[in-house]
Scaffold this motif. Structure first.
Motif, PDB file in Angstrom:
ATOM      1  N   SER A  23      27.176 -45.151  49.417  1.00 43.99           N
ATOM      2  CA  SER A  23      28.272 -45.838  48.579  1.00 43.99           C
ATOM      3  C   SER A  23      28.448 -47.023  49.049  1.00 43.99           C
ATOM      4  CB  SER A  23      29.538 -44.838  48.865  1.00 43.99           C
ATOM      5  OG  SER A  23      30.022 -45.165  49.962  1.00 43.99           O
ATOM      6  N   ASP A  24      29.315 -47.887  48.134  1.00 44.57           N
ATOM      7  CA  ASP A  24      29.773 -49.264  48.388  1.00 44.57           C
ATOM      8  C   ASP A  24      30.745 -48.941  49.871  1.00 44.57           C
ATOM      9  OD1 ASP A  24      28.464 -50.435  46.387  1.00 44.57           O
ATOM     10  OD2 ASP A  24      30.173 -49.997  45.038  1.00 44.57           O
ATOM     11  N   TYR A  25      30.963 -50.105  50.578  1.00 45.45           N
ATOM     12  CA  TYR A  25      31.896 -50.160  51.257  1.00 45.45           C
ATOM     13  C   TYR A  25      33.425 -49.951  50.863  1.00 45.45           C
ATOM     14  CZ  TYR A  25      28.923 -51.085  55.635  1.00 45.45           C
ATOM     15  OH  TYR A  25      28.124 -51.088  56.456  1.00 45.45           O
ATOM     16  N   HIS A  26      34.433 -49.273  51.404  1.00 43.75           N
ATOM     17  CA  HIS A  26      35.676 -49.191  50.947  1.00 43.75           C
ATOM     18  C   HIS A  26      36.518 -49.598  52.193  1.00 43.75           C
ATOM     19  CE1 HIS A  26      39.584 -47.597  49.607  1.00 43.75           C
ATOM     20  NE2 HIS A  26      39.585 -47.193  50.538  1.00 43.75           N
ATOM     21  N   GLN A  27      37.454 -50.459  51.911  1.00 45.61           N
ATOM     22  CA  GLN A  27      38.398 -50.844  53.269  1.00 45.61           C
ATOM     23  C   GLN A  27      39.621 -49.960  53.203  1.00 45.61           C
ATOM     24  OE1 GLN A  27      39.384 -55.075  53.172  1.00 45.61           O
ATOM     25  NE2 GLN A  27      40.545 -55.036  55.129  1.00 45.61           N
ATOM     26  N   TYR A  67      41.796 -36.634  58.285  1.00 48.32           N
ATOM     27  CA  TYR A  67      41.878 -36.256  56.816  1.00 48.32           C
ATOM     28  C   TYR A  67      41.802 -37.219  55.760  1.00 48.32           C
ATOM     29  CZ  TYR A  67      41.815 -31.866  59.524  1.00 48.32           C
ATOM     30  OH  TYR A  67      41.528 -30.846  60.159  1.00 48.32           O
ATOM     31  N   LEU A  68      42.416 -38.447  56.080  1.00 45.50           N
ATOM     32  CA  LEU A  68      42.371 -39.641  55.048  1.00 45.50           C
ATOM     33  C   LEU A  68      40.883 -40.077  54.711  1.00 45.50           C
ATOM     34  CD1 LEU A  68      43.073 -41.807  53.252  1.00 45.50           C
ATOM     35  CD2 LEU A  68      43.900 -43.291  55.313  1.00 45.50           C
ATOM     36  N   THR A  69      40.188 -40.052  56.037  1.00 42.44           N
ATOM     37  CA  THR A  69      38.744 -40.409  55.893  1.00 42.44           C
ATOM     38  C   THR A  69      37.875 -39.348  54.905  1.00 42.44           C
ATOM     39  OG1 THR A  69      37.776 -39.757  58.128  1.00 42.44           O
ATOM     40  CG2 THR A  69      38.824 -41.822  57.963  1.00 42.44           C
ATOM     41  N   LEU A  70      38.214 -38.187  55.453  1.00 37.37           N
ATOM     42  CA  LEU A  70      37.813 -37.022  54.831  1.00 37.37           C
ATOM     43  C   LEU A  70      38.095 -36.923  53.388  1.00 37.37           C
ATOM     44  CD1 LEU A  70      35.826 -34.445  54.605  1.00 37.37           C
ATOM     45  CD2 LEU A  70      37.874 -33.229  55.570  1.00 37.37           C
ATOM     46  N   SER A  71      39.137 -37.548  52.887  1.00 41.47           N
ATOM     47  CA  SER A  71      39.718 -37.322  51.438  1.00 41.47           C
ATOM     48  C   SER A  71      39.112 -38.264  50.722  1.00 41.47           C
ATOM     49  CB  SER A  71      41.150 -37.226  51.524  1.00 41.47           C
ATOM     50  OG  SER A  71      41.771 -38.460  51.869  1.00 41.47           O
ATOM     51  N   LEU A  72      38.486 -39.290  51.280  1.00 46.81           N
ATOM     52  CA  LEU A  72      37.618 -40.448  50.435  1.00 46.81           C
ATOM     53  C   LEU A  72      36.485 -39.787  49.944  1.00 46.81           C
ATOM     54  CD1 LEU A  72      38.259 -43.421  52.782  1.00 46.81           C
ATOM     55  CD2 LEU A  72      39.393 -42.962  50.532  1.00 46.81           C
ATOM     56  N   TRP A  77      31.370 -40.061  47.234  1.00 52.07           N
ATOM     57  CA  TRP A  77      30.553 -39.445  46.632  1.00 52.07           C
ATOM     58  C   TRP A  77      30.237 -39.700  45.158  1.00 52.07           C
ATOM     59  CZ3 TRP A  77      26.513 -36.138  47.326  1.00 52.07           C
ATOM     60  CH2 TRP A  77      26.209 -35.066  46.554  1.00 52.07           C
ATOM     61  N   ASP A  78      31.048 -39.925  44.275  1.00 59.66           N
ATOM     62  CA  ASP A  78      30.858 -40.332  42.874  1.00 59.66           C
ATOM     63  C   ASP A  78      30.302 -41.666  42.837  1.00 59.66           C
ATOM     64  OD1 ASP A  78      31.471 -39.925  40.210  1.00 59.66           O
ATOM     65  OD2 ASP A  78      32.851 -41.412  40.251  1.00 59.66           O
ATOM     66  N   GLN A  79      30.410 -42.605  43.904  1.00 58.22           N
ATOM     67  CA  GLN A  79      29.339 -43.652  43.693  1.00 58.22           C
ATOM     68  C   GLN A  79      28.099 -43.314  43.534  1.00 58.22           C
ATOM     69  OE1 GLN A  79      31.032 -46.829  46.266  1.00 58.22           O
ATOM     70  NE2 GLN A  79      32.985 -46.276  45.655  1.00 58.22           N
ATOM     71  N   ILE A  80      27.598 -42.319  44.355  1.00 53.73           N
ATOM     72  CA  ILE A  80      26.334 -41.938  44.605  1.00 53.73           C
ATOM     73  C   ILE A  80      25.528 -41.022  43.630  1.00 53.73           C
ATOM     74  CG2 ILE A  80      24.662 -41.047  46.580  1.00 53.73           C
ATOM     75  CD1 ILE A  80      26.897 -41.605  48.683  1.00 53.73           C
ATOM     76  N   VAL A  81      26.304 -39.904  43.393  1.00 53.41           N
ATOM     77  CA  VAL A  81      25.519 -38.967  42.459  1.00 53.41           C
ATOM     78  C   VAL A  81      26.495 -38.608  41.198  1.00 53.41           C
ATOM     79  CG1 VAL A  81      25.305 -36.652  42.285  1.00 53.41           C
ATOM     80  CG2 VAL A  81      24.603 -37.820  44.412  1.00 53.41           C
ATOM     81  N   GLU A  82      25.770 -38.457  40.137  1.00 56.77           N
ATOM     82  CA  GLU A  82      26.470 -38.176  38.818  1.00 56.77           C
ATOM     83  C   GLU A  82      26.057 -36.637  38.673  1.00 56.77           C
ATOM     84  OE1 GLU A  82      26.857 -39.211  34.171  1.00 56.77           O
ATOM     85  OE2 GLU A  82      26.372 -40.867  35.750  1.00 56.77           O
ATOM     86  N   VAL A  83      26.731 -35.644  38.545  1.00 55.58           N
ATOM     87  CA  VAL A  83      26.106 -34.290  38.248  1.00 55.58           C
ATOM     88  C   VAL A  83      26.517 -34.328  36.889  1.00 55.58           C
ATOM     89  CG1 VAL A  83      26.087 -31.917  38.910  1.00 55.58           C
ATOM     90  CG2 VAL A  83      26.511 -33.674  40.755  1.00 55.58           C
ATOM     91  N   ARG A  84      25.778 -33.818  36.031  1.00 56.78           N
ATOM     92  CA  ARG A  84      25.855 -33.708  34.454  1.00 56.78           C
ATOM     93  C   ARG A  84      25.605 -32.079  34.143  1.00 56.78           C
ATOM     94  NH1 ARG A  84      22.463 -38.924  32.163  1.00 56.78           N
ATOM     95  NH2 ARG A  84      23.677 -40.449  33.098  1.00 56.78           N
ATOM     96  N   ASN A  85      26.061 -32.031  32.883  1.00 55.89           N
ATOM     97  CA  ASN A  85      25.653 -30.397  32.434  1.00 55.89           C
ATOM     98  C   ASN A  85      26.400 -29.380  33.210  1.00 55.89           C
ATOM     99  OD1 ASN A  85      24.311 -28.906  30.551  1.00 55.89           O
ATOM    100  ND2 ASN A  85      22.620 -28.602  32.273  1.00 55.89           N
ATOM    101  N   LEU A  86      27.730 -29.688  33.532  1.00 57.57           N
ATOM    102  CA  LEU A  86      28.279 -28.995  34.447  1.00 57.57           C
ATOM    103  C   LEU A  86      29.663 -28.393  33.616  1.00 57.57           C
ATOM    104  CD1 LEU A  86      29.443 -30.655  37.730  1.00 57.57           C
ATOM    105  CD2 LEU A  86      27.872 -28.562  37.328  1.00 57.57           C
ATOM    106  N   LYS A  87      30.008 -26.885  33.910  1.00 56.39           N
ATOM    107  CA  LYS A  87      31.203 -26.179  33.164  1.00 56.39           C
ATOM    108  C   LYS A  87      32.078 -26.593  34.198  1.00 56.39           C
ATOM    109  CE  LYS A  87      30.449 -21.817  32.961  1.00 56.39           C
ATOM    110  NZ  LYS A  87      30.081 -20.628  32.569  1.00 56.39           N
TER     111      LYS A  87
END
Length: 154
Positions: A23-27, A67-72, A77-87
């Motif tokens: 992913s990109d960096y997040h401050q 848990y803040l770091t985990l909640s990111l 994840w959304d910056q790395i992968v796009e899962v399509r065709n999902l219900k």
């Protein structure tokens, strides 16, 4: 950076053992830490009392909640992968997970993700994703482990 696009179990399974991306960096700012403390009712001084943390903390400053770091995860994840065709997608579990290094306020972090395993559970895809949260300028990651998703493809 282009995202990895996954539209089926077969596509995910073919990625087993491969790094999906970074992913990109997040401050992580003090405002974000304070908002997380308010949301979780965890106001431990090592997170929110900047003056005391500078004087008394072994880290020399405030640190993000683990848990803040985990909640990111979803955001990064959304910056790395796009899962399509999902219900539907469900967060199913966290395995072999360790917080290795505190994340100091104003640090920049990024996610590295790798497919560990993909299995078909009667039409539902179980994806074990290896994750590592890197801290810019640190050799040791903030955390490492496996996140488990259930994907209900159409």
């Amino acid at each position: 950076m282009s995202k990895v696009v996954i539209t089926s179990f077969d596509e995910l399974e073919k990625l087993t053992g491969q790094e999906l991306g970074v992913s990109d960096y997040h401050q992580i700012t003090q405002d974000q830490i304070n908002l997380f403390a308010d949301a979780t009712l965890d106001h431990q001084w090592i997170h929110v009392d900047t003056e005391k943390a500078v004087k008394e903390s072994p880290f020399g400053n405030t640190i993000a909640h683990g848990y803040l770091t985990l909640s990111l995860m979803p955001y990064l994840w959304d910056q790395i992968v796009e899962v399509r065709n999902l219900k539907m997608q469900v967060n199913y579990g966290i395995e072999k997970f360790r917080f290795n290094q505190p994340v100091l306020v104003n640090s920049r972090v990024r996610l590295v993700a790798k497919v560990i395993a993909a299995s078909n559970l009667r039409g539902v895809t179980k994806a074990n994703i290896g994750v590592k949260l890197e801290i810019e300028g640190n050799k040791k990651p903030a955390f490492e482990g496996e996140i488990v998703f259930l994907y209900h493809f159409l």
